[in-house]
Design a protein around this motif. Sequence first.
Motif, PDB file in Angstrom:
ATOM      1  N   ASP A   1      34.421  79.662 -17.862  1.00  0.00           N
ATOM      2  CA  ASP A   1      33.339  80.189 -17.053  1.00  0.00           C
ATOM      3  C   ASP A   1      33.331  79.466 -15.701  1.00  0.00           C
ATOM      4  OD1 ASP A   1      30.583  81.748 -17.341  1.00  0.00           O
ATOM      5  OD2 ASP A   1      30.185  79.880 -16.277  1.00  0.00           O
TER       6      ASP A   1
ATOM      7  N   PRO B   1      30.164  77.366 -21.631  1.00  0.00           N
ATOM      8  CA  PRO B   1      29.192  76.300 -21.391  1.00  0.00           C
ATOM      9  C   PRO B   1      27.748  76.801 -21.438  1.00  0.00           C
ATOM     10  CG  PRO B   1      30.219  76.969 -19.325  1.00  0.00           C
ATOM     11  CD  PRO B   1      30.691  77.917 -20.379  1.00  0.00           C
TER      12      PRO B   1
ATOM     13  N   TYR C   1      29.352  72.430 -24.411  1.00  0.00           N
ATOM     14  CA  TYR C   1      30.559  73.256 -24.314  1.00  0.00           C
ATOM     15  C   TYR C   1      30.927  73.757 -25.702  1.00  0.00           C
ATOM     16  CZ  TYR C   1      31.359  71.880 -19.513  1.00  0.00           C
ATOM     17  OH  TYR C   1      31.227  71.709 -18.150  1.00  0.00           O
TER      18      TYR C   1
ATOM     19  N   SER D   1      31.150  77.890 -14.399  1.00  0.00           N
ATOM     20  CA  SER D   1      30.384  76.650 -14.425  1.00  0.00           C
ATOM     21  C   SER D   1      31.061  75.565 -15.255  1.00  0.00           C
ATOM     22  CB  SER D   1      28.978  76.915 -14.960  1.00  0.00           C
ATOM     23  OG  SER D   1      29.050  77.449 -16.263  1.00  0.00           O
ATOM     24  N   HIS D   2      32.311  75.745 -15.604  1.00  0.00           N
ATOM     25  CA  HIS D   2      33.033  74.715 -16.360  1.00  0.00           C
ATOM     26  C   HIS D   2      33.297  73.532 -15.441  1.00  0.00           C
ATOM     27  CE1 HIS D   2      35.479  73.823 -20.004  1.00  0.00           C
ATOM     28  NE2 HIS D   2      35.997  72.944 -19.187  1.00  0.00           N
ATOM     29  N   GLU D   3      32.943  72.350 -15.911  1.00  0.00           N
ATOM     30  CA  GLU D   3      33.041  71.186 -15.028  1.00  0.00           C
ATOM     31  C   GLU D   3      34.490  70.762 -14.793  1.00  0.00           C
ATOM     32  OE1 GLU D   3      29.807  68.135 -15.844  1.00  0.00           O
ATOM     33  OE2 GLU D   3      29.606  69.588 -17.442  1.00  0.00           O
TER      34      GLU D   3
ATOM     35  N   ILE E   1      21.106  67.284 -15.816  1.00  0.00           N
ATOM     36  CA  ILE E   1      21.625  68.445 -16.550  1.00  0.00           C
ATOM     37  C   ILE E   1      22.576  67.975 -17.644  1.00  0.00           C
ATOM     38  CG2 ILE E   1      23.093  70.518 -16.367  1.00  0.00           C
ATOM     39  CD1 ILE E   1      21.989  70.933 -13.555  1.00  0.00           C
TER      40      ILE E   1
ATOM     41  N   VAL F   1      25.244  66.149 -14.484  1.00  0.00           N
ATOM     42  CA  VAL F   1      24.855  65.498 -13.229  1.00  0.00           C
ATOM     43  C   VAL F   1      23.406  65.030 -13.320  1.00  0.00           C
ATOM     44  CG1 VAL F   1      26.446  66.723 -11.676  1.00  0.00           C
ATOM     45  CG2 VAL F   1      24.238  67.731 -12.197  1.00  0.00           C
TER      46      VAL F   1
ATOM     47  N   TYR G   1      36.148  78.961 -23.382  1.00  0.00           N
ATOM     48  CA  TYR G   1      35.256  77.806 -23.343  1.00  0.00           C
ATOM     49  C   TYR G   1      33.942  78.254 -22.719  1.00  0.00           C
ATOM     50  CZ  TYR G   1      39.485  75.347 -24.487  1.00  0.00           C
ATOM     51  OH  TYR G   1      40.631  74.945 -25.126  1.00  0.00           O
TER      52      TYR G   1
ATOM     53  N   VAL H   1      23.468  79.795 -12.856  1.00  0.00           N
ATOM     54  CA  VAL H   1      24.620  78.888 -12.889  1.00  0.00           C
ATOM     55  C   VAL H   1      25.778  79.488 -12.115  1.00  0.00           C
ATOM     56  CG1 VAL H   1      26.310  77.788 -14.370  1.00  0.00           C
ATOM     57  CG2 VAL H   1      23.920  77.882 -15.076  1.00  0.00           C
TER      58      VAL H   1
ATOM     59  N   GLN I   1      24.237  75.256 -20.092  1.00  0.00           N
ATOM     60  CA  GLN I   1      23.636  74.163 -19.340  1.00  0.00           C
ATOM     61  C   GLN I   1      22.129  74.152 -19.528  1.00  0.00           C
ATOM     62  OE1 GLN I   1      26.078  75.841 -17.203  1.00  0.00           O
ATOM     63  NE2 GLN I   1      27.369  74.173 -16.509  1.00  0.00           N
ATOM     64  N   PHE I   2      21.549  72.975 -19.678  1.00  0.00           N
ATOM     65  CA  PHE I   2      20.094  72.893 -19.651  1.00  0.00           C
ATOM     66  C   PHE I   2      19.662  71.691 -18.824  1.00  0.00           C
ATOM     67  CE2 PHE I   2      19.553  69.544 -22.832  1.00  0.00           C
ATOM     68  CZ  PHE I   2      20.678  69.676 -23.625  1.00  0.00           C
ATOM     69  N   ILE I   3      18.464  71.812 -18.267  1.00  0.00           N
ATOM     70  CA  ILE I   3      17.967  70.805 -17.334  1.00  0.00           C
ATOM     71  C   ILE I   3      16.800  70.052 -17.963  1.00  0.00           C
ATOM     72  CG2 ILE I   3      16.395  72.418 -16.148  1.00  0.00           C
ATOM     73  CD1 ILE I   3      17.189  70.984 -13.512  1.00  0.00           C
TER      74      ILE I   3
ATOM     75  N   ARG J   1      22.439  82.184 -16.994  1.00  0.00           N
ATOM     76  CA  ARG J   1      23.791  82.385 -16.491  1.00  0.00           C
ATOM     77  C   ARG J   1      23.779  82.867 -15.045  1.00  0.00           C
ATOM     78  NH1 ARG J   1      26.294  79.457 -19.158  1.00  0.00           N
ATOM     79  NH2 ARG J   1      28.228  80.431 -18.583  1.00  0.00           N
TER      80      ARG J   1
ATOM     81  N   LEU K   1      21.656  72.778  -8.660  1.00  0.00           N
ATOM     82  CA  LEU K   1      20.691  73.267  -9.644  1.00  0.00           C
ATOM     83  C   LEU K   1      19.618  72.240  -9.980  1.00  0.00           C
ATOM     84  CD1 LEU K   1      23.254  74.855 -12.128  1.00  0.00           C
ATOM     85  CD2 LEU K   1      21.778  76.077 -10.547  1.00  0.00           C
TER      86      LEU K   1
ATOM     87  N   LEU L   1      26.861  71.964  -9.462  1.00  0.00           N
ATOM     88  CA  LEU L   1      25.767  71.682 -10.393  1.00  0.00           C
ATOM     89  C   LEU L   1      24.638  70.899  -9.723  1.00  0.00           C
ATOM     90  CD1 LEU L   1      27.631  70.918 -13.725  1.00  0.00           C
ATOM     91  CD2 LEU L   1      26.613  73.028 -12.944  1.00  0.00           C
TER      92      LEU L   1
ATOM     93  N   ILE M   1      19.469  76.815 -18.457  1.00  0.00           N
ATOM     94  CA  ILE M   1      19.598  77.443 -17.138  1.00  0.00           C
ATOM     95  C   ILE M   1      20.303  78.776 -17.326  1.00  0.00           C
ATOM     96  CG2 ILE M   1      20.518  77.164 -14.817  1.00  0.00           C
ATOM     97  CD1 ILE M   1      20.551  74.137 -15.338  1.00  0.00           C
TER      98      ILE M   1
END
Lengths: 142, 193
Positions: B63, A10, A135, B65-67, A131, A44, A8, B127, A12-14, B124, B109, B106, B122
């Motif tokens: 990873d 991920p 996924y 950063s997996h929620e 953010i 978040v 999996y 993160v 992420q972008f802000i 890696r 960040l 998170l 963002i």
Amino acid sequence: MTKGRITYYPVQFIILNPKAPVTINTVLPNHISRILGIKAIHSVGIEQMSSESYLPVIGHLSLEFNNKQYHFGNLDIPFDNRPEASDEYLDARIDVQPNSLLTGNYENKVFTDSAYVGADGVVTDKWKNYIVTIYLKTLSND
Amino acid sequence: MILGYRFQKVKLRISKAGQRVYFNTETDKDFTMLKGIALSVGYEGALYGSTFGFRVDEKEIFDESHEAHLLVYSNDISPNSKMLLFEMPVPVKSSKVEGIYTDSSLQSLLGNASYNPSGGVISRNEVNIKKTYVSGKEVVKFSNFTVDDNLVAYAGSGSGFGGGFGIGAAPAPDPAAQVYYPYDVRVILFLSK
């Protein structure tokens, strides 16, 4: 039988400005050979601007794979902090070229009025960055 | 008689904001497939923004950063509806499994002002603040875990979003989303023969 294993991944972008679209441009790791599923969720930030636990659409996401050769489509991104929030992945069957780009755009659709961003484009104190995470359920051959 | 499946558990205690808890253990030798994973927490409010990384035999499944909230069941949710069942079960045989739970990672960040004016992906490196997985040969016993005290968020003044990137520069949490410490996280591995 399919070789490899599922991982999996991920991305992420802000979002820093409610009115400015965000460009997504990142190289997928070499070990990813196939995308099996996609899910994009708010991670978040929005909860600091809203007391709601659910907003059906906070933005639109457009995604492209394989150096813009494959357009996955446009997705509505919700804000959903409810326990029963869906955690399903959208089905995808995308063979990924080695070292190819994941690209796209995200357009914010909430908190865009003058209370959050001035006419000069500068955000006010009421705006909070947030953010979003894409996924990717992937087949990895590492 | 041994049943055809087992739920192997590891218990973690999160004592303060931003804490990172690492564990490693090995899977039960009588079982050969890891079919799913779930987290269980007594206090759901702590989940949003917290992350959980996971590896089996030093190969990454999640990873760092997996929620965490994507893997969680609580009093409101039955285990089978939130447990992540792997489409392709992971072969195991007394395999080393490692995990790293990071509280509120998170949120740290959100204050980063060094991206493009509108935002963007963002990297890696940011993160995954610090790759914590250890490739040592020793396998810590079941339920033993270590705490990295050097990585504690919210150590700063909580001055909002003006600070640069850094663990100590995390924004003050929203009072509406106040998290109470300590809380426990149970990692549940669904093993089968």
